[in-house]
Every structure is written in structure tokens, then in C-alpha cells.
Scaffold this motif. Structure first.
Motif, mmCIF file in Angstrom:
data_model
loop_
_atom_site.group_PDB
_atom_site.id
_atom_site.type_symbol
_atom_site.label_atom_id
_atom_site.label_comp_id
_atom_site.label_asym_id
_atom_site.label_seq_id
_atom_site.Cartn_x
_atom_site.Cartn_y
_atom_site.Cartn_z
ATOM 1 N N ALA A 35 94.117 16.892 84.491
ATOM 2 C CA ALA A 35 95.082 17.975 84.703
ATOM 3 C C ALA A 35 94.498 19.310 84.253
ATOM 4 O O ALA A 35 94.714 20.345 84.893
ATOM 5 N N MET A 36 93.745 19.290 83.174
ATOM 6 C CA MET A 36 93.194 20.519 82.606
ATOM 7 C C MET A 36 92.142 21.183 83.490
ATOM 8 O O MET A 36 91.797 22.343 83.270
ATOM 9 N N VAL A 37 91.623 20.472 84.481
ATOM 10 C CA VAL A 37 90.614 21.063 85.362
ATOM 11 C C VAL A 37 91.194 21.423 86.731
ATOM 12 O O VAL A 37 90.454 21.637 87.689
ATOM 13 N N ALA A 38 92.515 21.527 86.810
ATOM 14 C CA ALA A 38 93.152 21.985 88.047
ATOM 15 C C ALA A 38 92.700 23.414 88.341
ATOM 16 O O ALA A 38 92.294 24.151 87.433
ATOM 17 N N PRO A 39 92.768 23.828 89.613
ATOM 18 C CA PRO A 39 92.420 25.216 89.934
ATOM 19 C C PRO A 39 93.208 26.173 89.039
ATOM 20 O O PRO A 39 94.434 26.053 88.913
ATOM 21 N N ASP A 40 92.491 27.098 88.415
ATOM 22 C CA ASP A 40 93.087 27.929 87.370
ATOM 23 C C ASP A 40 92.316 29.239 87.288
ATOM 24 O O ASP A 40 91.357 29.364 86.526
ATOM 25 N N HIS A 41 92.753 30.228 88.064
ATOM 26 C CA HIS A 41 92.112 31.538 88.112
ATOM 27 C C HIS A 41 92.056 32.143 86.712
ATOM 28 O O HIS A 41 93.061 32.203 86.008
ATOM 29 N N LYS A 42 90.883 32.527 86.307
ATOM 30 C CA LYS A 42 90.614 33.128 84.993
ATOM 31 C C LYS A 42 90.798 32.160 83.832
ATOM 32 O O LYS A 42 90.854 32.564 82.677
ATOM 33 N N GLN A 43 90.887 30.880 84.136
ATOM 34 C CA GLN A 43 90.970 29.843 83.094
ATOM 35 C C GLN A 43 92.051 30.149 82.054
ATOM 36 O O GLN A 43 91.831 30.048 80.849
ATOM 37 N N LEU A 44 93.240 30.465 82.524
ATOM 38 C CA LEU A 44 94.348 30.805 81.633
ATOM 39 C C LEU A 44 95.050 29.579 81.055
ATOM 40 O O LEU A 44 95.785 29.698 80.085
#
Length: 189
Positions: A35-44
Motif C-alpha cells: 500500500a505504501m508504494v501506491a502512486p503518490d506525487h511528491k511522496q506525501l
């Protein structure tokens, strides 16, 4: 085309009543890391997860009952009260997923909400790959004040859903093929 990832995506189905066994801690950690590596712009990392098992499921039923009572001015019949108390008992584990929206000039809140949804999808597929079953539930009480308070979700944030996790020997029928032409437009110019 044979592909193990695509096979998992196509075979995953929501199953409403789940039983033990549930994931052990190593399996759960692997799924949460997915879950933690889902697409996440700017790694927020705009999400928070709360894992409920055992007595916490009973406590969650009490929270749902309190939320429904507040919404109905306390007018609930006994079957409705029992249904609310039993809702969390439909699986041995529930993972609540809520947003934790960050202020960022390049990442609007809606994008962070979508990222939380992608994290949930990663969890659903990861559980399926480990042989467990899931259902992603929401409902009219999902973002009731009592529920948000219980899960320590800020007013600005959203409870995206409850991922019920466990096992089942139910064999679901294959999905019907979809006509992509009903959903996809191709443009080459």
C-alpha cells in the motif's frame, strides 16, 4: 495472454462474509508495504491505516451504533441496532483507510484522495496474491463524526473505506467479459 499479476487482478472478487484464518503479522506487513508504494506525487504518503482485530471489532460495532443513533436522533429498532453491532464481525480483520491530506502547491487534495484509493487497491491485490479475500466497504456512516473521531481522522480528511480481510471457501463465478468499446475511446490525432 498469461500473466500472474493480470490473473490476480481478474480473479479478485469482493466476498462479504470472511472467516479465519486471517493474515499473520509478516503477511500484513507485506501488504501494508505494498500500500505504501501506491502512486503518490511528491511522496506525501497522504493516508493512514488502522488495523482492527479481536475486541477492536466489537468496539467498532459500538461506534457504528453510536453514529447511527446520532444520525437518527436515537430512534433505532432492535434489529437495526443488532445489525450495526454485528457489521464488523463479518471478517476477522478490518483495515480502515483514511486520508491524511498535506498542503502542497503541486499536489491538490483530490490527487491525494486518489492516491489513498490506489493504496487500497494495492492492498486488495496483495491480499489476493497471498490467498486471502477482501471486501472494500464504506456506507452512510463511513464519515460520521463518531467514526472519524474513533479513528482520529481530521475534519479535512476522509475515511476512504474499511477493507474487510479474511478467508472464504466460496467459489465466485468468473466475471463476464466487458466490451471495451463501451468504455474506451482511441484517438490518434
Amino acid at each position: 495472454m498469461k500473466n500472474p499479476v493480470l490473473d490476480i487482478i481478474h480473479q479478485r472478487r469482493s466476498i462479504g462474509k470472511l472467516v479465519l484464518p486471517m493474515p499473520n503479522q509478516d503477511e500484513l506487513d507485506a501488504v501494508l508495504n505494498a500500500a505504501m508504494v501506491a502512486p503518490d506525487h511528491k511522496q506525501l504518503k497522504p493516508w493512514r491505516f488502522t488495523v482492527l482485530t479481536d475486541e477492536a471489532l466489537t468496539a467498532f460495532g459500538q461506534v457504528l451504533l453510536a453514529a447511527a443513533e446520532a444520525k437518527s436522533d436515537g430512534v433505532l429498532d432492535e434489529p437495526t441496532r443488532q445489525k450495526l453491532l454485528n457489521m464488523p464481525q463479518r471478517a476477522p480483520m478490518i483495515i480502515t483507510v483514511a486520508t491524511d491530506i498535506k498542503e502542497h502547491e503541486k499536489v491538490p487534495p483530490f490527487e491525494q484522495l486518489l492516491s489513498a484509493g490506489a493504496a487500497i487497491q494495492n492492498m486488495l491485490l496483495a491480499f489476493e496474491s497471498l490467498g486471502y479475500h477482501t471486501v472494500w466497504r464504506t456506507g452512510p456512516l463511513c464519515n460520521a463524526p463518531e467514526v472519524k473521531t474513533y479513528f482520529e481522522v481530521a475534519d479535512k480528511d476522509t475515511v476512504c473505506g474499511f477493507v474487510y480481510v479474511g478467508s472464504s471457501d466460496i467459489k465466485m463465478p468468473c466475471r463476464d467479459e466487458q466490451d471495451l468499446g463501451d468504455f474506451v475511446t482511441y484517438r490518434h490525432r
